[in-house]
Design a protein around this motif. Structure first.
Motif, PDB file in Angstrom:
ATOM      1  N   GLU A 252       2.557 -30.323 -11.611  1.00 24.33           N
ATOM      2  CA  GLU A 252       2.968 -29.336 -12.616  1.00 24.33           C
ATOM      3  C   GLU A 252       2.229 -29.593 -13.924  1.00 24.33           C
ATOM      4  O   GLU A 252       1.648 -30.659 -14.131  1.00 24.33           O
ATOM      5  N   GLY A 253       2.258 -28.578 -14.797  1.00 29.59           N
ATOM      6  CA  GLY A 253       1.765 -28.744 -16.155  1.00 29.59           C
ATOM      7  C   GLY A 253       0.282 -28.582 -16.356  1.00 29.59           C
ATOM      8  O   GLY A 253      -0.203 -28.713 -17.484  1.00 29.59           O
ATOM      9  N   VAL A 254      -0.487 -28.319 -15.302  1.00 24.74           N
ATOM     10  CA  VAL A 254      -1.929 -28.130 -15.419  1.00 24.74           C
ATOM     11  C   VAL A 254      -2.326 -26.861 -14.678  1.00 24.74           C
ATOM     12  O   VAL A 254      -1.567 -26.359 -13.844  1.00 24.74           O
ATOM     13  N   PRO A 255      -3.521 -26.305 -14.967  1.00 26.45           N
ATOM     14  CA  PRO A 255      -3.895 -25.022 -14.344  1.00 26.45           C
ATOM     15  C   PRO A 255      -3.960 -25.059 -12.823  1.00 26.45           C
ATOM     16  O   PRO A 255      -3.642 -24.074 -12.156  1.00 26.45           O
ATOM     17  N   VAL A 256      -4.412 -26.170 -12.255  1.00 28.99           N
ATOM     18  CA  VAL A 256      -4.508 -26.304 -10.800  1.00 28.99           C
ATOM     19  C   VAL A 256      -3.648 -27.491 -10.374  1.00 28.99           C
ATOM     20  O   VAL A 256      -3.928 -28.633 -10.744  1.00 28.99           O
ATOM     21  N   THR A 257      -2.612 -27.212  -9.620  1.00 30.32           N
ATOM     22  CA  THR A 257      -1.693 -28.234  -9.121  1.00 30.32           C
ATOM     23  C   THR A 257      -1.805 -28.317  -7.601  1.00 30.32           C
ATOM     24  O   THR A 257      -2.565 -27.563  -6.972  1.00 30.32           O
ATOM     25  N   ALA A 258      -1.007 -29.200  -7.022  1.00 32.29           N
ATOM     26  CA  ALA A 258      -0.980 -29.288  -5.566  1.00 32.29           C
ATOM     27  C   ALA A 258      -0.576 -27.960  -4.937  1.00 32.29           C
ATOM     28  O   ALA A 258      -1.133 -27.547  -3.908  1.00 32.29           O
ATOM     29  N   LYS A 259       0.388 -27.263  -5.547  1.00 29.05           N
ATOM     30  CA  LYS A 259       0.802 -25.960  -5.012  1.00 29.05           C
ATOM     31  C   LYS A 259      -0.339 -24.949  -5.080  1.00 29.05           C
ATOM     32  O   LYS A 259      -0.516 -24.140  -4.161  1.00 29.05           O
ATOM     33  N   THR A 260      -1.111 -24.995  -6.154  1.00 30.55           N
ATOM     34  CA  THR A 260      -2.249 -24.086  -6.280  1.00 30.55           C
ATOM     35  C   THR A 260      -3.250 -24.339  -5.158  1.00 30.55           C
ATOM     36  O   THR A 260      -3.758 -23.399  -4.529  1.00 30.55           O
ATOM     37  N   MET A 261      -3.536 -25.608  -4.902  1.00 29.08           N
ATOM     38  CA  MET A 261      -4.497 -25.930  -3.851  1.00 29.08           C
ATOM     39  C   MET A 261      -3.986 -25.515  -2.480  1.00 29.08           C
ATOM     40  O   MET A 261      -4.767 -25.046  -1.638  1.00 29.08           O
ATOM     41  N   ARG A 262      -2.714 -25.651  -2.233  1.00 25.61           N
ATOM     42  CA  ARG A 262      -2.171 -25.210  -0.940  1.00 25.61           C
ATOM     43  C   ARG A 262      -2.325 -23.699  -0.779  1.00 25.61           C
ATOM     44  O   ARG A 262      -2.596 -23.196   0.317  1.00 25.61           O
ATOM     45  N   TYR A 263      -2.130 -22.972  -1.876  1.00 25.92           N
ATOM     46  CA  TYR A 263      -2.327 -21.514  -1.883  1.00 25.92           C
ATOM     47  C   TYR A 263      -3.777 -21.190  -1.503  1.00 25.92           C
ATOM     48  O   TYR A 263      -4.038 -20.325  -0.646  1.00 25.92           O
ATOM     49  N   PHE A 264      -4.729 -21.895  -2.127  1.00 28.72           N
ATOM     50  CA  PHE A 264      -6.133 -21.648  -1.838  1.00 28.72           C
ATOM     51  C   PHE A 264      -6.457 -21.968  -0.372  1.00 28.72           C
ATOM     52  O   PHE A 264      -7.080 -21.174   0.336  1.00 28.72           O
TER      53      PHE A 264
ATOM     54  N   LEU B 105     -32.084 -25.335  -8.015  1.00 28.07           N
ATOM     55  CA  LEU B 105     -30.697 -25.709  -7.789  1.00 28.07           C
ATOM     56  C   LEU B 105     -29.954 -24.520  -7.201  1.00 28.07           C
ATOM     57  O   LEU B 105     -29.878 -23.453  -7.827  1.00 28.07           O
ATOM     58  N   LEU B 106     -29.419 -24.669  -5.994  1.00 27.85           N
ATOM     59  CA  LEU B 106     -28.551 -23.653  -5.403  1.00 27.85           C
ATOM     60  C   LEU B 106     -27.137 -23.953  -5.889  1.00 27.85           C
ATOM     61  O   LEU B 106     -26.580 -25.008  -5.564  1.00 27.85           O
ATOM     62  N   TYR B 107     -26.560 -23.026  -6.676  1.00 25.05           N
ATOM     63  CA  TYR B 107     -25.251 -23.278  -7.277  1.00 25.05           C
ATOM     64  C   TYR B 107     -24.180 -22.407  -6.611  1.00 25.05           C
ATOM     65  O   TYR B 107     -24.335 -21.187  -6.485  1.00 25.05           O
ATOM     66  N   LEU B 108     -23.074 -23.068  -6.236  1.00 24.42           N
ATOM     67  CA  LEU B 108     -21.974 -22.418  -5.529  1.00 24.42           C
ATOM     68  C   LEU B 108     -20.727 -22.512  -6.397  1.00 24.42           C
ATOM     69  O   LEU B 108     -20.219 -23.605  -6.674  1.00 24.42           O
ATOM     70  N   HIS B 109     -20.239 -21.365  -6.827  1.00 26.97           N
ATOM     71  CA  HIS B 109     -19.153 -21.318  -7.805  1.00 26.97           C
ATOM     72  C   HIS B 109     -17.824 -21.774  -7.222  1.00 26.97           C
ATOM     73  O   HIS B 109     -17.575 -21.719  -6.012  1.00 26.97           O
ATOM     74  N   GLY B 110     -16.928 -22.199  -8.118  1.00 21.35           N
ATOM     75  CA  GLY B 110     -15.569 -22.543  -7.738  1.00 21.35           C
ATOM     76  C   GLY B 110     -14.646 -21.340  -7.783  1.00 21.35           C
ATOM     77  O   GLY B 110     -15.049 -20.224  -8.073  1.00 21.35           O
ATOM     78  N   GLY B 111     -13.365 -21.595  -7.501  1.00 18.07           N
ATOM     79  CA  GLY B 111     -12.365 -20.541  -7.493  1.00 18.07           C
ATOM     80  C   GLY B 111     -11.493 -20.564  -6.247  1.00 18.07           C
ATOM     81  O   GLY B 111     -10.875 -19.562  -5.902  1.00 18.07           O
ATOM     82  N   GLY B 112     -11.449 -21.725  -5.577  1.00 20.16           N
ATOM     83  CA  GLY B 112     -10.565 -21.868  -4.425  1.00 20.16           C
ATOM     84  C   GLY B 112     -10.906 -20.979  -3.250  1.00 20.16           C
ATOM     85  O   GLY B 112     -10.036 -20.708  -2.420  1.00 20.16           O
ATOM     86  N   TRP B 113     -12.145 -20.530  -3.157  1.00 17.97           N
ATOM     87  CA  TRP B 113     -12.596 -19.587  -2.121  1.00 17.97           C
ATOM     88  C   TRP B 113     -11.896 -18.229  -2.223  1.00 17.97           C
ATOM     89  O   TRP B 113     -12.156 -17.341  -1.433  1.00 17.97           O
ATOM     90  N   VAL B 114     -11.028 -18.064  -3.239  1.00 17.49           N
ATOM     91  CA  VAL B 114     -10.229 -16.840  -3.380  1.00 17.49           C
ATOM     92  C   VAL B 114     -10.731 -15.986  -4.533  1.00 17.49           C
ATOM     93  O   VAL B 114     -10.721 -14.754  -4.450  1.00 17.49           O
TER      94      VAL B 114
END
Length: 321
Positions: free
Chosen positions: A206-218, A83-92
């Motif tokens: 809002e209210g969760v660790p990853v929101t729409a604003k977070t994804m736009r940042y990434f 299994l080739l595993y590729l970690h998350g983190g918004g590429w950041v």
């Protein structure tokens, strides 16, 4: 909005009371530090594996670190699926340490070799640097299958979030002959459309660790050129067709801005004749696979992913149940 799991609600309350700033107000360096600082609070102690070693390979423009795991109760002589595993983190942010626990569990539960890729991060290395590193890693694994004691005909790709994006792209590249083919893809709350146009971006704000604003940042850091975001190597949902891609598992969470695009990707895979299993957790948030210390459901979810991998390798080999 769907209900939230009690464990997850407790986590959200803890985050809110801590006053931790959202990632999108931080510099990439500060976001990396904040993400790494949460590891001890969110992740359980790592389980033992039969073998763990770090290696470095040459990519297109430089070195790419990898971490190799072999599942417990396997020996160096066993030829294992991989299994080739590729970690998350918004590429950041994120690295092979941030997802070490996930990789250990999958190596043990799926009885396989896991190869984790420490691909280059944005904004220092924007698109397509990450995918180029992952392509190099997949080619290296397939090309060194004999020395690694893995079955070159039994390589799967997997990733969560940004890593799910990279895994989906590799799966399509393998179909097209650009990289070695994979027999399965596990896409775990993946990013599949960098246009960020799905309805869940309007819903999860809002209210969760990853929101729409977070994804736009990434996305703004990973691919600042808006015109390139419809390139299927960035947005696999925009590929002309998915026919011939390997069978898939697609995991989605209800309280996640990526929910709708990932469910749409699963539907397109099915429509285009690809076998696909979906697991939708309406009461969970983005990122739960690295939150096993506080979210009890994570253990069973990882076991489910491992079972899907075992089944994929069994059916690819034509073995009986």
């Amino acid at each position: 909005m769907p209900a939230v799991h009690p464990d997850t609600q407790a986590l959200l309350t803890l985050i809110r009371e801590s006053g931790r700033p959202p990632y999108e107000v931080l510099s990439p360096l500060a976001a990396r530090r904040a993400y790494a600082a949460g590891r001890a609070l969110l992740q359980p102690a790592p389980v033992e594996v039969a073998e763990l070693r770090d290696v470095t390979i040459m990519g297109k423009t430089g070195e790419v670190p990898l971490r190799l795991y072999r599942g417990v109760d396997t020996s160096a002589a066993n030829v294992l699926p991989c299994l080739l595993y590729l970690h998350g983190g918004g590429w950041v942010f994120g690295d092979i340490d941030s997802h070490d626990g996930v990789c250990r569990r999958l190596a043990n539960d799926a009885r396989c070799c896991v190869v984790a890729v420490d691909y280059r991060l944005a904004p220092e290395h924007p698109f397509p640097d990450a995918i180029e590193d992952c392509m190099a890693a997949l080619a290296w694994v397939a090309g060194n299958a004999g020395a690694l004691h893995i079955d070159a005909a039994q390589i799967a790709v997997a990733g969560d979030s940004a890593g799910g994006n990279l895994a989906a792209v590799l799966a399509l590249m393998g179909r097209d002959g650009t990289v070695p083919p994979s027999v399965f893809q596990a896409l775990l709350y993946p990013v599949v459309d960098l246009t960020m146009s799905a309805e869940s971006y309007e819903r999860i704000t809002e209210g969760v660790p990853v929101t729409a604003k977070t994804m736009r940042y990434f996305v703004d850091h990973y691919l600042p050129d808006v015109a390139q975001r419809t390139d299927w190597r960035a947005s696999p949902l925009r590929a002309p067709n998915l026919h011939g891609a390997p069978p898939a598992l697609v995991l989605t969470c209800g309280h996640d801005p990526l929910c709708d695009e990932a469910r749409q990707y699963a539907w397109r895979l099915e429509r285009d004749g690809v076998r696909v299993a979906t697991l939708h957790l309406s009461d969970q948030v983005h990122g739960i696979l690295t939150m096993g210390k506080v979210i009890g459901a994570t253990d069973g979810i990882l076991a489910f992913i491992a079972a899907a991998l075992r089944d994929a390798w069994r059916t690819a080999a034509g073995a009986a149940p």
